[in-house]
Motif scaffolding. Structure first.
Motif, PDB file in Angstrom:
ATOM      1  N   GLU A   3       0.820  -1.213   0.000  1.00 52.32           N
ATOM      2  CA  GLU A   3       0.000   0.000   0.000  1.00 52.32           C
ATOM      3  C   GLU A   3       0.851   1.259   0.000  1.00 52.32           C
ATOM      4  N   ARG A   4       1.972   1.234   0.730  1.00 49.99           N
ATOM      5  CA  ARG A   4       2.820   2.429   0.792  1.00 49.99           C
ATOM      6  C   ARG A   4       3.441   2.735  -0.568  1.00 49.99           C
ATOM      7  N   LEU A   5       3.776   1.702  -1.315  1.00 48.12           N
ATOM      8  CA  LEU A   5       4.298   1.930  -2.661  1.00 48.12           C
ATOM      9  C   LEU A   5       3.228   2.550  -3.549  1.00 48.12           C
ATOM     10  N   LEU A   6       2.021   2.039  -3.462  1.00 50.47           N
ATOM     11  CA  LEU A   6       0.927   2.569  -4.278  1.00 50.47           C
ATOM     12  C   LEU A   6       0.652   4.028  -3.935  1.00 50.47           C
ATOM     13  N   GLN A   7       0.714   4.360  -2.647  1.00 49.79           N
ATOM     14  CA  GLN A   7       0.471   5.738  -2.228  1.00 49.79           C
ATOM     15  C   GLN A   7       1.525   6.690  -2.788  1.00 49.79           C
ATOM     16  N   ASP A  11       3.864   1.790  -9.696  1.00 52.05           N
ATOM     17  CA  ASP A  11       3.003   0.816 -10.363  1.00 52.05           C
ATOM     18  C   ASP A  11       3.268  -0.541  -9.706  1.00 52.05           C
ATOM     19  N   VAL A  12       2.214  -1.221  -9.289  1.00 48.80           N
ATOM     20  CA  VAL A  12       2.357  -2.532  -8.655  1.00 48.80           C
ATOM     21  C   VAL A  12       1.274  -3.454  -9.191  1.00 48.80           C
ATOM     22  N   GLU A  13       1.682  -4.572  -9.754  1.00 43.37           N
ATOM     23  CA  GLU A  13       0.723  -5.574 -10.214  1.00 43.37           C
ATOM     24  C   GLU A  13       1.249  -6.961  -9.887  1.00 43.37           C
ATOM     25  N   GLU A  34       9.692  -3.526   0.038  1.00 45.17           N
ATOM     26  CA  GLU A  34       8.943  -2.272   0.069  1.00 45.17           C
ATOM     27  C   GLU A  34       9.757  -1.172   0.749  1.00 45.17           C
ATOM     28  N   TRP A 215       7.454   0.360 -18.131  1.00 42.37           N
ATOM     29  CA  TRP A 215       6.244  -0.306 -17.650  1.00 42.37           C
ATOM     30  C   TRP A 215       5.345  -0.826 -18.768  1.00 42.37           C
ATOM     31  N   ILE A 235       6.813  -4.209 -10.574  1.00 43.91           N
ATOM     32  CA  ILE A 235       6.896  -2.916  -9.895  1.00 43.91           C
ATOM     33  C   ILE A 235       7.485  -1.887 -10.848  1.00 43.91           C
TER      34      ILE A 235
END
Length: 244
Positions: A3-7, A11-13, A34, A215, A235
């Motif tokens: 979640e911290r990366l997304l905030q 890009d995270v999948e 992370e 990406w 990522i």
């Protein structure tokens, strides 16, 4: 998870239940990764000084991963039938984290030619098929970083008030530019394009172009099923980690 990366705009999948595997079997590894990524920052000057190659900040990420027990590892496979070796293969992975529950493989593709994605994903696929790894992780330039690269380079040049390439070579430690590269920038300047814009346009096109690892090129391959059925974590590094 992540979640911290997304905030922060990363890009995270995940594919093929990689998120479930990481959260249940490898939560500490996911947390390590992370934390390392959140600490990453890249001065815009390093993007120019590296000439499009791997930025020193990305090298520092590799160093941190090595220090946290993500060493380079070569997987060797041999098929022996009736005492005779009929098949022998090896796959070198830049970062592998080993635990009692299995191995997690990680590759960073900062700025290679995009076919390197095929190599990495196919290696992950083969290693997973042999139960050698549980998850494969790929880190590359994210969508926002790729989209904003020209603006980042332009703003960096304007911040330093450069008006020619000679000063940039000295200040940033750039490699000497080729005559073709210098002439391409000069042609834009002759058309009344400001130096910062002319240099940024050509530099990004030349060094961080569409045919390099970023990406969208990774997503294109994942959407085609390259690497399946290996569990994958993807990522993308965002523009927010670049300091201008």
């Amino acid at each position: 998870m992540f979640e911290r990366l997304l905030q922060k705009g990363f890009d995270v999948e995940t594919r093929n239940h990689a998120g479930a595997i990481l959260s249940v079997d490898f939560p500490d590894i996911a947390g390590e990764l992370e934390t390392a990524l959140l600490a990453l920052s890249i001065p815009a000057e390093e993007l120019i000084g590296s000439g499009g190659g791997e930025a020193p900040s990305t090298q520092r990420l590799r160093k941190r991963l090595y220090e946290e027990r993500w060493p380079k590892h070569t997987f060797d496979f041999r098929l022996i039938v009736d005492g005779r070796e009929s098949v022998s293969n090896s796959h070198e992975i830049d970062h592998v984290r080993t635990t009692p529950l299995g191995k997690v493989a990680l590759e960073i593709e900062w700025n290679n030619k995009d076919p390197f994605f095929d190599r990495d994903l196919e290696n992950f696929q083969r290693l997973h098929a042999q139960s050698a790894i549980s998850v494969g992780i790929l880190i590359t330039r994210g969508a926002s970083l790729q989209d904003d690269m020209r603006s980042i380079i332009k703003r960096c040049i304007e911040k330093h008030e450069f008006v020619n390439e000679a000063d940039m070579v000295q200040t940033f430690g750039m490699k000497d530019r080729t005559k073709r590269q210098r002439d391409a920038v000069q042609r834009l300047i002759d058309l009344q394009t400001p130096f910062s814009e002319a240099f940024a346009k050509h530099f990004v096109s030349d060094k961080f172009g569409a045919a390099t690892t970023h990406w969208q090129k990774l997503k294109d391959r994942i959407d085609r099923g390259v690497g399946n059925p290996c569990p994958l974590l993807l990522i993308g590094l965002p523009a927010s980690i670049v300091e201008v």
